[in-house]
Design a protein around this motif. Structure first.
Motif, PDB file in Angstrom:
ATOM      1  N   LEU A 308       0.826  -1.315   0.199  1.00  0.00           N
ATOM      2  CA  LEU A 308      -0.092  -0.055  -0.104  1.00  0.00           C
ATOM      3  C   LEU A 308       0.835   1.138  -0.103  1.00  0.00           C
ATOM      4  O   LEU A 308       1.249   1.864   0.926  1.00  0.00           O
ATOM      5  N   GLY A 309       1.251   1.691  -1.047  1.00  0.00           N
ATOM      6  CA  GLY A 309       1.942   2.660  -1.297  1.00  0.00           C
ATOM      7  C   GLY A 309       3.566   2.549  -1.253  1.00  0.00           C
ATOM      8  O   GLY A 309       4.446   3.398  -1.322  1.00  0.00           O
ATOM      9  N   VAL A 310       4.030   1.132  -1.171  1.00  0.00           N
ATOM     10  CA  VAL A 310       5.358   0.897  -1.180  1.00  0.00           C
ATOM     11  C   VAL A 310       5.689  -0.328  -2.280  1.00  0.00           C
ATOM     12  O   VAL A 310       4.638  -1.212  -2.370  1.00  0.00           O
ATOM     13  N   PHE A 311       6.789  -0.524  -2.817  1.00  0.00           N
ATOM     14  CA  PHE A 311       7.124  -1.668  -3.455  1.00  0.00           C
ATOM     15  C   PHE A 311       7.726  -2.544  -2.512  1.00  0.00           C
ATOM     16  O   PHE A 311       8.337  -2.208  -1.455  1.00  0.00           O
ATOM     17  N   VAL A 312       7.580  -4.077  -2.529  1.00  0.00           N
ATOM     18  CA  VAL A 312       8.176  -4.976  -1.858  1.00  0.00           C
ATOM     19  C   VAL A 312       8.978  -5.618  -2.577  1.00  0.00           C
ATOM     20  O   VAL A 312       8.666  -6.531  -3.366  1.00  0.00           O
ATOM     21  N   VAL A 313      10.408  -5.626  -2.466  1.00  0.00           N
ATOM     22  CA  VAL A 313      11.296  -6.062  -3.559  1.00  0.00           C
ATOM     23  C   VAL A 313      11.936  -7.350  -2.671  1.00  0.00           C
ATOM     24  O   VAL A 313      12.393  -7.059  -1.587  1.00  0.00           O
ATOM     25  N   THR A 314      12.010  -8.378  -3.368  1.00  0.00           N
ATOM     26  CA  THR A 314      12.779  -9.539  -2.920  1.00  0.00           C
ATOM     27  C   THR A 314      14.109  -9.762  -3.614  1.00  0.00           C
ATOM     28  O   THR A 314      14.157  -9.834  -5.044  1.00  0.00           O
ATOM     29  N   THR A 315      15.094  -9.673  -3.104  1.00  0.00           N
ATOM     30  CA  THR A 315      16.517  -9.684  -3.633  1.00  0.00           C
ATOM     31  C   THR A 315      16.990 -11.038  -3.925  1.00  0.00           C
ATOM     32  O   THR A 315      16.504 -11.869  -3.089  1.00  0.00           O
ATOM     33  N   ASP A 316      17.759 -11.267  -4.919  1.00  0.00           N
ATOM     34  CA  ASP A 316      18.330 -12.693  -5.128  1.00  0.00           C
ATOM     35  C   ASP A 316      18.769 -13.382  -3.920  1.00  0.00           C
ATOM     36  O   ASP A 316      18.713 -14.710  -4.286  1.00  0.00           O
ATOM     37  N   ASP A 317      19.203 -13.015  -3.177  1.00  0.00           N
ATOM     38  CA  ASP A 317      19.708 -13.412  -1.821  1.00  0.00           C
ATOM     39  C   ASP A 317      18.497 -14.014  -0.789  1.00  0.00           C
ATOM     40  O   ASP A 317      18.850 -14.188   0.100  1.00  0.00           O
ATOM     41  N   GLY A 318      17.186 -13.633  -1.215  1.00  0.00           N
ATOM     42  CA  GLY A 318      16.237 -13.861  -0.517  1.00  0.00           C
ATOM     43  C   GLY A 318      15.761 -12.752   0.549  1.00  0.00           C
ATOM     44  O   GLY A 318      14.902 -12.913   1.307  1.00  0.00           O
ATOM     45  N   GLY A 319      16.554 -11.514   0.502  1.00  0.00           N
ATOM     46  CA  GLY A 319      16.361 -10.362   1.552  1.00  0.00           C
ATOM     47  C   GLY A 319      15.044  -9.632   0.869  1.00  0.00           C
ATOM     48  O   GLY A 319      14.404  -9.928  -0.205  1.00  0.00           O
ATOM     49  N   THR A 320      14.456  -8.771   1.749  1.00  0.00           N
ATOM     50  CA  THR A 320      13.571  -7.886   1.356  1.00  0.00           C
ATOM     51  C   THR A 320      13.927  -6.382   1.556  1.00  0.00           C
ATOM     52  O   THR A 320      14.680  -5.930   2.577  1.00  0.00           O
ATOM     53  N   VAL A 321      13.531  -5.526   0.568  1.00  0.00           N
ATOM     54  CA  VAL A 321      13.775  -4.093   0.685  1.00  0.00           C
ATOM     55  C   VAL A 321      12.375  -3.370   0.614  1.00  0.00           C
ATOM     56  O   VAL A 321      11.663  -3.870  -0.488  1.00  0.00           O
ATOM     57  N   ILE A 322      12.029  -2.573   1.272  1.00  0.00           N
ATOM     58  CA  ILE A 322      10.824  -1.770   1.267  1.00  0.00           C
ATOM     59  C   ILE A 322      11.273  -0.093   0.371  1.00  0.00           C
ATOM     60  O   ILE A 322      12.145   0.158   0.650  1.00  0.00           O
TER      61      ILE A 322
END
Length: 387
Positions: A308-322
Motif C-alpha cells: 500500500l504505497g510501497v514496493f516490496v522487493v525480494t533480492t536474489d539472496d532472499g532479502g526484502t527491501v521496502i
C-alpha cells in the motif's frame, strides 16, 4: 559531528569515512548521461553522502549535498502513510468503498480505499495507460511520448484534482476492480480527495500536521500548484523539437499539478532517509497497519510486488527491501530501506529529459548499481515504474 554537515570529498576523506566505491559509482552514473547525482547511504558503516556531476548545465558546481528535488512517485508513500493513519483513527475504512466518501464521481461501488493504495482499482491512469500490446493512451499532455511540446507549452497550467479524476473516469477502466494490478496516478488523486473529505483540511495541511512536522522534515514540500522549488537545488532540463529544431530548456520550475498527488512533492535525500527509516521503524503507523502496508500484492514484475504505497522487493539472496522511486521530468528520487529501517539508500538524480525517454536504460542501470552495492552484494535488482 554528523557527516551530513560535511559537503566535500576532502572533509569525508579527513573523517576517514569516505566510500571510494560509492563515489566512483555516482561519477560513472553521471558519465552514463545524467547531469547530476546525489547519494545518501545509512548503514552499519555510519552515514555517507556525496554528489557528482553539475547542478546546472554550463556550470562547475556539483549538485548540493542536501538539495531539494521533485520526488515524483515517492509522494505515494507519504500519501499512503497519511491514509493509513486515518484508518488507525477510524476515520477511513481500508476496505470501505470509495464511493461512500466521494459520491460525486459515480465510482464503481466495488472500488475500495485499499484498491487505490494498492493500484488494483483498474481506474484509467490520466498520465498514460500502457496496455499489454505496448499501446499507450494519454489523458493529458505529458513530457514523454508524443506530446512533449504540448506539455512544454502548458507546463504552468493548473489541473485541479477533480478535473483529473473526471478525465480518468471518462475513459474505459483497465480491468474490473480487484482483478488485476496496474500502476495509476489517478488512484492517488482519489486518495487525496478522500483525505480532504474526511479531515476537512487540505492534503498539504494534513501532511504537515501528521508527518512533516512531527518528523522535522523541513525540506519537504507539498507544492499543489506552485511552480517553485526551494533553494538549494540542482536543475532539471527538457529537450524537445519545435518547428524542426531541437531546443533544450530549464524546466526546474513548472506547475506540478499535472501529476498531482501521484507525484508532485519536493524533498531532500536527508528528509527521505528520515521518513522511510521512521516509517519502517514503526514511528508512523501501528504495527498491524505497517504490516498491511508491506503485505505484497503481485504486480507481474519479477521479484517486485506492491503493498500500500510501497514496493516490496525480494533480492536474489532472499532479502526484502521496502522502497519507492519517483521520476518526473528531468529529475528523480530513490528511496530504499530494510524492513527495520536501519539501512537506507536515498538518491536524487537530474538529467536532460526528452519525449523519447532516452535516459530510461541508464536510469534503470543506475538504480540497479546503487541498490546492488548497498543491499544486494552486486546481485540483480528489477526495474520499477518511474512516474
Amino acid at each position: 559531528m554528523s557527516i551530513t554537515t560535511r559537503t566535500t570529498t576532502e572533509a569525508l576523506d579527513a573523517a576517514g569515512r569516505d566510500r571510494p566505491e560509492l563515489r566512483k559509482m555516482i561519477e560513472e552514473i553521471v558519465e552514463s548521461g545524467f547531469t547530476g547525482v546525489t547519494l545518501r547511504v545509512h548503514d552499519e558503516r555510519d552515514e555517507w553522502v556525496g554528489s557528482a556531476g553539475v547542478a546546472e548545465l554550463g556550470g562547475t558546481a556539483k549538485p548540493p549535498i542536501n538539495g531539494h528535488v521533485r520526488i515524483g512517485s515517492n509522494t505515494k508513500t507519504f500519501t499512503a502513510t497519511l491514509v493509513l493513519q486515518l484508518v488507525a483513527e477510524g476515520k477511513i475504512g481500508l476496505d470501505t468503498p470509495v464511493v461512500g466518501y466521494l459520491p460525486e464521481f459515480g465510482l464503481d461501488e466495488r472500488i475500495t480505499v485499499r484498491m487505490l493504495l494498492q493500484h488494483t482499482s483498474g481506474v484509467f491512469n490520466f498520465t498514460g495507460e500502457v496496455y499489454d500490446d505496448g499501446t499507450i493512451v494519454y489523458g493529458i499532455p505529458v513530457p514523454y511520448g508524443t506530446t512533449g511540446k504540448e506539455w512544454v507549452d502548458n507546463r504552468f497550467r493548473t489541473y485541479r484534482p477533480q478535473e483529473l479524476v473526471e478525465l480518468a473516469l471518462s475513459r474505459p477502466a483497465r480491468f474490473e476492480p480487484g482483478t488485476g494490478w496496474s500502476y495509476s496516478n489517478t488512484n492517488y488523486v482519489l486518495a487525496r480527495l478522500v483525505i480532504e473529505k474526511v479531515t476537512g483540511r487540505s492534503l498539504a495541511e494534513e501532511m504537515q500536521r501528521r508527518i512533516l512536522g512531527p518528523l522535522g522534515l523541513s525540506g519537504t514540500v507539498v507544492p499543489d500548484t506552485s511552480p517553485e522549488i526551494p533553494e538549494p537545488h540542482a536543475h532539471a532540463y527538457y529537450r524537445y523539437e519545435d518547428a524542426g529544431r531541437q531546443k533544450t530548456i530549464d524546466i526546474t520550475r513548472h506547475n506540478p499539478s499535472w501529476v498531482s498527488t501521484g507525484g508532485d512533492m519536493i524533498s531532500t535525500t536527508q528528509d527521505l532517509h528520515t521518513f522511510i527509516s521512521a516509517l519502517n521503524g514503526g514511528q508512523l503507523l501501528p504495527t498491524e497497519l505497517l504490516a498491511e502496508m508491506r503485505t505484497p500484492h503481485p504486480t507481474g514484475i519479477p521479484n517486485m510486488d506492491y503493498g500500500l504505497g510501497v514496493f516490496v522487493v525480494t533480492t536474489d539472496d532472499g532479502g526484502t527491501v521496502i522502497s519507492h522511486n519517483g521520476g518526473t521530468v528531468g529529475s528523480a528520487a530513490e528511496m530504499y530501506s530494510t524492513p527495520d529501517g536501519s539501512k537506507t539508500l536515498t538518491a536524487a538524480l537530474t538529467w536532460v529529459a526528452d519525449a523519447d525517454m532516452a535516459i530510461a536504460t541508464a536510469f534503470h542501470d543506475a538504480r540497479q548499481r546503487l541498490v546492488n552495492e548497498v543491499f544486494c552484494g552486486g546481485q540483480a535488482e528489477p526495474a520499477q515504474p518511474t512516474d
